[in-house]
Design a protein around this motif. Sequence first.
Motif, PDB file in Angstrom:
ATOM      1  N   MET A 271       0.715  -1.186  -0.126  1.00 39.08           N
ATOM      2  CA  MET A 271       0.015   0.089  -0.070  1.00 39.08           C
ATOM      3  C   MET A 271       0.861   1.451  -0.048  1.00 39.08           C
ATOM      4  SD  MET A 271      -3.216  -0.764  -0.478  1.00 39.08           S
ATOM      5  CE  MET A 271      -3.526   1.172  -0.207  1.00 39.08           C
ATOM      6  N   VAL A 272       1.961   1.222   0.691  1.00 43.47           N
ATOM      7  CA  VAL A 272       2.918   2.343   0.584  1.00 43.47           C
ATOM      8  C   VAL A 272       3.364   2.699  -0.738  1.00 43.47           C
ATOM      9  CG1 VAL A 272       5.092   3.182   1.219  1.00 43.47           C
ATOM     10  CG2 VAL A 272       3.802   2.278   3.031  1.00 43.47           C
ATOM     11  N   GLU A 273       3.770   1.579  -1.559  1.00 45.53           N
ATOM     12  CA  GLU A 273       4.094   1.853  -2.818  1.00 45.53           C
ATOM     13  C   GLU A 273       2.960   2.225  -3.782  1.00 45.53           C
ATOM     14  OE1 GLU A 273       7.317   1.583  -4.007  1.00 45.53           O
ATOM     15  OE2 GLU A 273       8.156   1.115  -2.132  1.00 45.53           O
ATOM     16  N   LEU A 274       1.710   1.782  -3.585  1.00 51.12           N
ATOM     17  CA  LEU A 274       0.692   1.922  -4.486  1.00 51.12           C
ATOM     18  C   LEU A 274       0.246   3.332  -4.188  1.00 51.12           C
ATOM     19  CD1 LEU A 274      -1.539   1.408  -6.460  1.00 51.12           C
ATOM     20  CD2 LEU A 274      -3.094   0.514  -4.559  1.00 51.12           C
ATOM     21  N   ILE A 275       0.285   3.964  -2.799  1.00 49.91           N
ATOM     22  CA  ILE A 275      -0.169   5.324  -2.591  1.00 49.91           C
ATOM     23  C   ILE A 275       0.874   6.500  -3.156  1.00 49.91           C
ATOM     24  CG2 ILE A 275      -0.448   6.912  -0.755  1.00 49.91           C
ATOM     25  CD1 ILE A 275      -1.687   4.574   0.880  1.00 49.91           C
ATOM     26  N   LEU A 290      -6.686  -0.322   9.391  1.00 46.85           N
ATOM     27  CA  LEU A 290      -6.055   0.356  10.472  1.00 46.85           C
ATOM     28  C   LEU A 290      -6.273   1.972   9.987  1.00 46.85           C
ATOM     29  CD1 LEU A 290      -2.598  -1.149  10.616  1.00 46.85           C
ATOM     30  CD2 LEU A 290      -4.423  -1.510  12.073  1.00 46.85           C
ATOM     31  N   SER A 291      -6.132   2.823  10.861  1.00 47.24           N
ATOM     32  CA  SER A 291      -6.386   4.145  10.541  1.00 47.24           C
ATOM     33  C   SER A 291      -5.691   4.689   9.421  1.00 47.24           C
ATOM     34  CB  SER A 291      -6.249   5.078  12.082  1.00 47.24           C
ATOM     35  OG  SER A 291      -5.131   5.233  12.273  1.00 47.24           O
ATOM     36  N   GLY A 292      -4.345   4.501   9.291  1.00 47.13           N
ATOM     37  CA  GLY A 292      -3.395   4.908   8.466  1.00 47.13           C
ATOM     38  C   GLY A 292      -3.162   4.017   6.971  1.00 47.13           C
ATOM     39  N   CYS A 293      -3.970   2.947   7.035  1.00 44.58           N
ATOM     40  CA  CYS A 293      -3.515   1.965   6.041  1.00 44.58           C
ATOM     41  C   CYS A 293      -4.641   0.759   6.087  1.00 44.58           C
ATOM     42  CB  CYS A 293      -2.293   1.158   6.188  1.00 44.58           C
ATOM     43  SG  CYS A 293      -1.935   0.044   4.893  1.00 44.58           S
ATOM     44  N   PRO A 294      -5.192   0.319   5.009  1.00 42.89           N
ATOM     45  CA  PRO A 294      -5.889  -0.702   4.980  1.00 42.89           C
ATOM     46  C   PRO A 294      -5.359  -1.923   5.094  1.00 42.89           C
ATOM     47  CG  PRO A 294      -5.638  -0.054   2.689  1.00 42.89           C
ATOM     48  CD  PRO A 294      -5.004   1.123   3.528  1.00 42.89           C
ATOM     49  N   ARG A 333       4.959  10.564   9.342  1.00 37.43           N
ATOM     50  CA  ARG A 333       3.920  10.643  10.016  1.00 37.43           C
ATOM     51  C   ARG A 333       2.828  10.066   9.406  1.00 37.43           C
ATOM     52  NH1 ARG A 333       3.254  17.000  11.790  1.00 37.43           N
ATOM     53  NH2 ARG A 333       1.413  16.107  12.870  1.00 37.43           N
ATOM     54  N   GLY A 334       2.715   9.448   8.395  1.00 38.71           N
ATOM     55  CA  GLY A 334       1.528   8.811   7.960  1.00 38.71           C
ATOM     56  C   GLY A 334       1.186   9.289   6.311  1.00 38.71           C
ATOM     57  N   VAL A 335       0.029   9.189   6.055  1.00 41.93           N
ATOM     58  CA  VAL A 335      -0.370   9.907   4.872  1.00 41.93           C
ATOM     59  C   VAL A 335      -0.628  11.005   4.803  1.00 41.93           C
ATOM     60  CG1 VAL A 335      -2.031   9.481   2.749  1.00 41.93           C
ATOM     61  CG2 VAL A 335      -1.084   7.534   3.847  1.00 41.93           C
ATOM     62  N   GLN A 336       0.046  12.173   4.399  1.00 39.50           N
ATOM     63  CA  GLN A 336      -0.196  13.610   4.303  1.00 39.50           C
ATOM     64  C   GLN A 336      -1.332  13.818   3.137  1.00 39.50           C
ATOM     65  OE1 GLN A 336       2.913  16.384   5.007  1.00 39.50           O
ATOM     66  NE2 GLN A 336       2.156  17.374   3.035  1.00 39.50           N
ATOM     67  N   VAL A 337      -2.432  14.459   3.555  1.00 40.86           N
ATOM     68  CA  VAL A 337      -3.490  14.721   2.628  1.00 40.86           C
ATOM     69  C   VAL A 337      -4.131  16.214   2.972  1.00 40.86           C
ATOM     70  CG1 VAL A 337      -5.375  13.267   3.677  1.00 40.86           C
ATOM     71  CG2 VAL A 337      -5.261  13.958   1.386  1.00 40.86           C
ATOM     72  N   CYS A 453      -4.037  20.561   6.419  1.00 38.96           N
ATOM     73  CA  CYS A 453      -3.105  19.254   6.174  1.00 38.96           C
ATOM     74  C   CYS A 453      -3.252  18.644   7.421  1.00 38.96           C
ATOM     75  CB  CYS A 453      -1.820  19.875   5.711  1.00 38.96           C
ATOM     76  SG  CYS A 453      -0.672  18.425   5.351  1.00 38.96           S
ATOM     77  N   VAL A 454      -3.623  17.050   6.932  1.00 39.76           N
ATOM     78  CA  VAL A 454      -3.648  16.097   8.145  1.00 39.76           C
ATOM     79  C   VAL A 454      -2.913  14.825   7.701  1.00 39.76           C
ATOM     80  CG1 VAL A 454      -5.850  16.812   8.842  1.00 39.76           C
ATOM     81  CG2 VAL A 454      -5.612  15.180   7.324  1.00 39.76           C
ATOM     82  N   TRP A 455      -2.433  14.196   8.828  1.00 42.05           N
ATOM     83  CA  TRP A 455      -1.952  12.896   8.557  1.00 42.05           C
ATOM     84  C   TRP A 455      -2.680  11.668   8.869  1.00 42.05           C
ATOM     85  CZ3 TRP A 455       0.168  17.510   9.784  1.00 42.05           C
ATOM     86  CH2 TRP A 455       1.229  18.140   9.113  1.00 42.05           C
ATOM     87  N   LEU A 456      -2.943  10.729   8.184  1.00 39.81           N
ATOM     88  CA  LEU A 456      -3.818   9.799   8.430  1.00 39.81           C
ATOM     89  C   LEU A 456      -2.948   8.728   9.001  1.00 39.81           C
ATOM     90  CD1 LEU A 456      -6.063   9.837   5.263  1.00 39.81           C
ATOM     91  CD2 LEU A 456      -6.444  11.061   7.349  1.00 39.81           C
TER      92      LEU A 456
END
Length: 456
Positions: A271-275, A290-294, A333-337, A453-456
């Motif tokens: 998922m890291v590579e895909l995102i 999970l909150s930051g990753c399926p 910190r996670g996915v930044q969006v 901006c948040v970090w999932l």
Amino acid sequence: MNEFRRRVFDQVPSHLIYIPKMKLVSREELLTILEPEKITEEDISKHKGWSRKSAIESRLVPDMLKYAILSHRWGKSEPTFQDLKLERREGAGYEKLHEFCTKAKELYGCRLAWSDTCCINKESSSELDEAIRSMYRWYRDAYICIVHLAQSNSLETLGIDEWFFRGWTLQELLAPLRMKFYGPRWTSLTDNENDKDDAVVISALSRVTKIPLNDLCNFRPGPNRAWEKMTWAASRKTTRIEDVAYSLIGIFNISMTIAYGEGDRAFQRFMVELIQNCKEWQILVWAGGLSGCPTEPSCYRTTNDTALDMLKNRQISWWGEGCGDSDFSITKRGVQVRLLMLPASVDQSQWQSTFLSRPTGRRWVSPLKKLVVQSHSFPPASTTEWMIGIINYHDHDDADKGILKRGESYICFLLKRFRRPGMDTVRNHWRRQITEEILTVSCANDFEKILECVWL
């Protein structure tokens, strides 16, 4: 010879079955067995209108190397790499392999064949790694993919066959340009030479798999339409947990190391590579996990029809118009969006929580209608602050703002943080609340706001 050698080492599997002798051969052995040096000027001259180089590279050498590939559900007593090396030829698995090779030779003129049960030396980590990385391409380049269904003997009963519920068979369905389906007793399901040329067959496959017709015939791998592709894999299972991720590598054209034994971490790395390679906000929309990753493809499945309509609309804001953030990224910190964030109050009961966006601005109006979430595991409102984060807001002329339009629905996340006065926002940042279903909320009034901006 140079062209033959290049193709052998770059484009064909590391081991193949030489059908005339039912013998397992390596790439090096192909150079001797197939005798490419015997191509004559007469053979070249038969291809009128072709240059000498084109006739060799595009017709003669590919014809010599064309191979059939088997797609099936593993059963008992499947022949292994060592079995074929030692010429052990017995059991139901070998009978299936022999029948496959017979069909490949008699109907398609193939002298070479490949099966995942016996053509991979699983004792060699490098060969296993190459096979997993290259399997999509091997199925794509095969002259014909022959599918053996163990339970279904007609197009009407395809849905009962376990072949349609296994992880690896998804890419084995999408990758080949030519396929032929057989039932349990090796009876053909159709009279076609290539079942992918038959609209009736493709329609039956689409009905069972929910994959669009065009993708079944002309699939292109890559990270685009990632959310939709994940739903194709949502009901499929694998024997080894790592294969949930590894079986998707070819479909998404993702490069990652293979490490059996890592368990759930394989899907997280995938998922890291895909995102990192995807530019569509839909890939961030899942439930559960999970909150930051399926944690598996089924996290992308939803029964929310409103969400489905929006998730299938792949409009993104590459040219300053569209919706959602296409510049999200993976950080420490996670996915930044960037989301359009609205503070919310909550009314909690035993089985559900109702969220209301707080009134904003001088007009003192709430931009969103109420959001009802089924859950019995949310933290108490007395200790938690809540935000509703809209992910597919409309673009604004000001790149730092987002727009919500009255009467439209939007996909949203619930974000929470603890009420801890004095704690810095790095340690007490907004965290995504895991929900059992993908959430949507309706907009009551036109609204625009600075994005956060948040970090999932």
